[in-house]
Scaffold this motif. Sequence first.
Motif, PDB file in Angstrom:
ATOM      1  N   ARG A 175       0.836  -1.205   0.000  1.00 49.56           N
ATOM      2  CA  ARG A 175       0.000   0.000   0.000  1.00 49.56           C
ATOM      3  C   ARG A 175       0.873   1.259   0.000  1.00 49.56           C
ATOM      4  O   ARG A 175       0.523   2.256  -0.621  1.00 49.56           O
ATOM      5  N   TYR A 176       1.986   1.175   0.723  1.00 53.43           N
ATOM      6  CA  TYR A 176       2.911   2.306   0.806  1.00 53.43           C
ATOM      7  C   TYR A 176       4.333   1.794   0.587  1.00 53.43           C
ATOM      8  O   TYR A 176       4.686   0.729   1.074  1.00 53.43           O
ATOM      9  N   LEU A 177       5.091   2.594  -0.155  1.00 55.78           N
ATOM     10  CA  LEU A 177       6.468   2.206  -0.458  1.00 55.78           C
ATOM     11  C   LEU A 177       7.321   3.468  -0.490  1.00 55.78           C
ATOM     12  O   LEU A 177       6.908   4.476  -1.072  1.00 55.78           O
ATOM     13  N   VAL A 178       8.473   3.402   0.149  1.00 53.39           N
ATOM     14  CA  VAL A 178       9.414   4.523   0.106  1.00 53.39           C
ATOM     15  C   VAL A 178      10.731   3.999  -0.446  1.00 53.39           C
ATOM     16  O   VAL A 178      11.282   3.028   0.073  1.00 53.39           O
ATOM     17  N   LYS A 179      11.212   4.633  -1.495  1.00 53.77           N
ATOM     18  CA  LYS A 179      12.453   4.223  -2.136  1.00 53.77           C
ATOM     19  C   LYS A 179      13.351   5.435  -2.344  1.00 53.77           C
ATOM     20  O   LYS A 179      12.912   6.589  -2.241  1.00 53.77           O
ATOM     21  N   ARG A 180      14.604   5.144  -2.632  1.00 54.57           N
ATOM     22  CA  ARG A 180      15.569   6.218  -2.869  1.00 54.57           C
ATOM     23  C   ARG A 180      15.817   6.363  -4.364  1.00 54.57           C
ATOM     24  O   ARG A 180      15.687   5.394  -5.139  1.00 54.57           O
ATOM     25  N   THR A 181      16.167   7.565  -4.757  1.00 60.15           N
ATOM     26  CA  THR A 181      16.496   7.859  -6.152  1.00 60.15           C
ATOM     27  C   THR A 181      17.540   6.879  -6.667  1.00 60.15           C
ATOM     28  O   THR A 181      18.527   6.599  -5.977  1.00 60.15           O
ATOM     29  N   GLY A 182      17.281   6.332  -7.838  1.00 62.76           N
ATOM     30  CA  GLY A 182      18.215   5.405  -8.453  1.00 62.76           C
ATOM     31  C   GLY A 182      17.939   3.941  -8.155  1.00 62.76           C
ATOM     32  O   GLY A 182      18.489   3.065  -8.818  1.00 62.76           O
ATOM     33  N   GLU A 183      17.092   3.675  -7.185  1.00 58.52           N
ATOM     34  CA  GLU A 183      16.780   2.274  -6.850  1.00 58.52           C
ATOM     35  C   GLU A 183      15.902   1.660  -7.934  1.00 58.52           C
ATOM     36  O   GLU A 183      15.134   2.356  -8.603  1.00 58.52           O
ATOM     37  N   CYS A 194      -3.356  -0.624 -10.296  1.00 56.98           N
ATOM     38  CA  CYS A 194      -3.450  -1.740 -11.226  1.00 56.98           C
ATOM     39  C   CYS A 194      -4.931  -1.999 -11.495  1.00 56.98           C
ATOM     40  O   CYS A 194      -5.773  -1.812 -10.611  1.00 56.98           O
ATOM     41  N   ALA A 195      -5.241  -2.417 -12.711  1.00 59.73           N
ATOM     42  CA  ALA A 195      -6.628  -2.752 -13.041  1.00 59.73           C
ATOM     43  C   ALA A 195      -6.645  -3.952 -13.978  1.00 59.73           C
ATOM     44  O   ALA A 195      -5.661  -4.255 -14.651  1.00 59.73           O
ATOM     45  N   THR A 196      -7.793  -4.584 -14.031  1.00 60.94           N
ATOM     46  CA  THR A 196      -7.931  -5.760 -14.869  1.00 60.94           C
ATOM     47  C   THR A 196      -9.330  -5.797 -15.463  1.00 60.94           C
ATOM     48  O   THR A 196     -10.264  -5.266 -14.871  1.00 60.94           O
ATOM     49  N   HIS A 197      -9.465  -6.380 -16.658  1.00 57.24           N
ATOM     50  CA  HIS A 197     -10.804  -6.697 -17.123  1.00 57.24           C
ATOM     51  C   HIS A 197     -10.783  -7.846 -18.109  1.00 57.24           C
ATOM     52  O   HIS A 197      -9.782  -8.125 -18.760  1.00 57.24           O
ATOM     53  N   TYR A 198     -11.923  -8.501 -18.157  1.00 57.10           N
ATOM     54  CA  TYR A 198     -12.109  -9.644 -19.026  1.00 57.10           C
ATOM     55  C   TYR A 198     -12.310  -9.145 -20.443  1.00 57.10           C
ATOM     56  O   TYR A 198     -13.131  -8.268 -20.677  1.00 57.10           O
ATOM     57  N   PHE A 255     -10.229  -2.512 -10.115  1.00 56.71           N
ATOM     58  CA  PHE A 255      -9.001  -1.881  -9.646  1.00 56.71           C
ATOM     59  C   PHE A 255      -8.474  -2.503  -8.368  1.00 56.71           C
ATOM     60  O   PHE A 255      -9.240  -2.963  -7.515  1.00 56.71           O
ATOM     61  N   GLY A 256      -7.161  -2.461  -8.233  1.00 58.98           N
ATOM     62  CA  GLY A 256      -6.522  -2.799  -6.975  1.00 58.98           C
ATOM     63  C   GLY A 256      -6.567  -1.614  -6.022  1.00 58.98           C
ATOM     64  O   GLY A 256      -7.024  -0.537  -6.388  1.00 58.98           O
ATOM     65  N   PRO A 257      -6.074  -1.794  -4.786  1.00 60.17           N
ATOM     66  CA  PRO A 257      -6.151  -0.732  -3.774  1.00 60.17           C
ATOM     67  C   PRO A 257      -5.143   0.384  -3.986  1.00 60.17           C
ATOM     68  O   PRO A 257      -5.258   1.439  -3.362  1.00 60.17           O
ATOM     69  N   GLY A 258      -4.179   0.176  -4.851  1.00 61.32           N
ATOM     70  CA  GLY A 258      -3.181   1.213  -5.121  1.00 61.32           C
ATOM     71  C   GLY A 258      -1.929   1.068  -4.274  1.00 61.32           C
ATOM     72  O   GLY A 258      -1.965   0.525  -3.163  1.00 61.32           O
ATOM     73  N   THR A 259      -0.824   1.544  -4.809  1.00 63.16           N
ATOM     74  CA  THR A 259       0.441   1.632  -4.075  1.00 63.16           C
ATOM     75  C   THR A 259       0.885   3.078  -4.122  1.00 63.16           C
ATOM     76  O   THR A 259       1.067   3.645  -5.197  1.00 63.16           O
ATOM     77  N   SER A 280      -8.907   6.205   0.683  1.00 61.92           N
ATOM     78  CA  SER A 280      -8.113   5.016   1.049  1.00 61.92           C
ATOM     79  C   SER A 280      -8.781   3.696   0.677  1.00 61.92           C
ATOM     80  O   SER A 280      -8.483   2.662   1.273  1.00 61.92           O
ATOM     81  N   ARG A 281      -9.667   3.741  -0.294  1.00 63.71           N
ATOM     82  CA  ARG A 281     -10.318   2.493  -0.708  1.00 63.71           C
ATOM     83  C   ARG A 281     -10.256   2.345  -2.221  1.00 63.71           C
ATOM     84  O   ARG A 281      -9.914   3.275  -2.936  1.00 63.71           O
ATOM     85  N   GLN A 282     -10.595   1.152  -2.680  1.00 60.10           N
ATOM     86  CA  GLN A 282     -10.458   0.861  -4.105  1.00 60.10           C
ATOM     87  C   GLN A 282     -11.486   1.570  -4.960  1.00 60.10           C
ATOM     88  O   GLN A 282     -12.607   1.836  -4.541  1.00 60.10           O
ATOM     89  N   MET A 283     -11.090   1.862  -6.181  1.00 55.91           N
ATOM     90  CA  MET A 283     -11.951   2.461  -7.178  1.00 55.91           C
ATOM     91  C   MET A 283     -12.999   1.437  -7.596  1.00 55.91           C
ATOM     92  O   MET A 283     -12.677   0.271  -7.858  1.00 55.91           O
ATOM     93  N   ILE A 284     -14.242   1.886  -7.663  1.00 57.91           N
ATOM     94  CA  ILE A 284     -15.317   0.994  -8.095  1.00 57.91           C
ATOM     95  C   ILE A 284     -16.177   1.683  -9.134  1.00 57.91           C
ATOM     96  O   ILE A 284     -16.293   2.910  -9.153  1.00 57.91           O
ATOM     97  N   LEU A 285     -16.802   0.880  -9.981  1.00 63.39           N
ATOM     98  CA  LEU A 285     -17.688   1.412 -10.998  1.00 63.39           C
ATOM     99  C   LEU A 285     -19.016   1.820 -10.369  1.00 63.39           C
ATOM    100  O   LEU A 285     -19.598   1.078  -9.587  1.00 63.39           O
TER     101      LEU A 285
END
Lengths: 115, 114
Positions: A9-17, A91-95, A106-110, B42-47
């Motif tokens: 959900r949360y990520l902290v990185k350094r420049t160049g990584e 991220c998202a997906t569909h058939y 959609f996913g919850p996001g990073t 803080s929650r997922q996107m929904i249609l």
Amino acid sequence: DVKVTQSSRYLVKRTGEKVFLECVQDMDHENMFWYRQDPGLGLRLIYFSYDVKMKEKGDIPEGYSVSREKKERFSLILESASTNQTSMYLCATHYMTSGTYNEQFFGPGTRLTVL
Amino acid sequence: AQTVTQSQPEMSVQEAETVTLSCTYDTSESNYYLFWYKQPPSRQMILVIRQEAYKQQNATENRFSVNFQKAAKSFSLKISDSQLGDTAMYFCAFKVYNTDKLIFGTGTRLQVFP
């Protein structure tokens, strides 16, 4: 229900990584997408994939690459992270069905911060 | 190229009232789809709701309805009897028939007050 998960959900990185963002879906969907979301800019498509090992550039692919070795998993890679890549990544997906308006899930996001 | 414009960055409404979020789009295509997505804090996107361009009848999903004006290229979302749980970022999106890419607007942040 379709489930789309993202590795962090949360990520902290350094420049160049080198940064890997992972997305997994459990519904056997062909199409997967990576977006970045920035205030005032909405969602912008980075890359998408319509099958294993297949990928297409979206609107803002510079500085990113992707990998899809298995149908359920789609990875976004920042080869050398920069501060301007600080953003929310979705991220998202569909058939894939021809001619239908099936929704994207959609996913919850990073939220990535690059210092 | 297709574009989607949401001219209201932020809106607020009192609980139980009605609010309308605006969306306009630009395209030379005749077959396409339009969507409203909701992203709660803080929650997922929904249609929320979707509309096929060839259908003249406006889509409705419970308290959510759209006003689709094809000639004007306008696709507004009306939320009736607003609830605290409607507080979210709302995105208008567009997709050409038989393609996979969604094009999003910049979003409208809606705050529902008690």
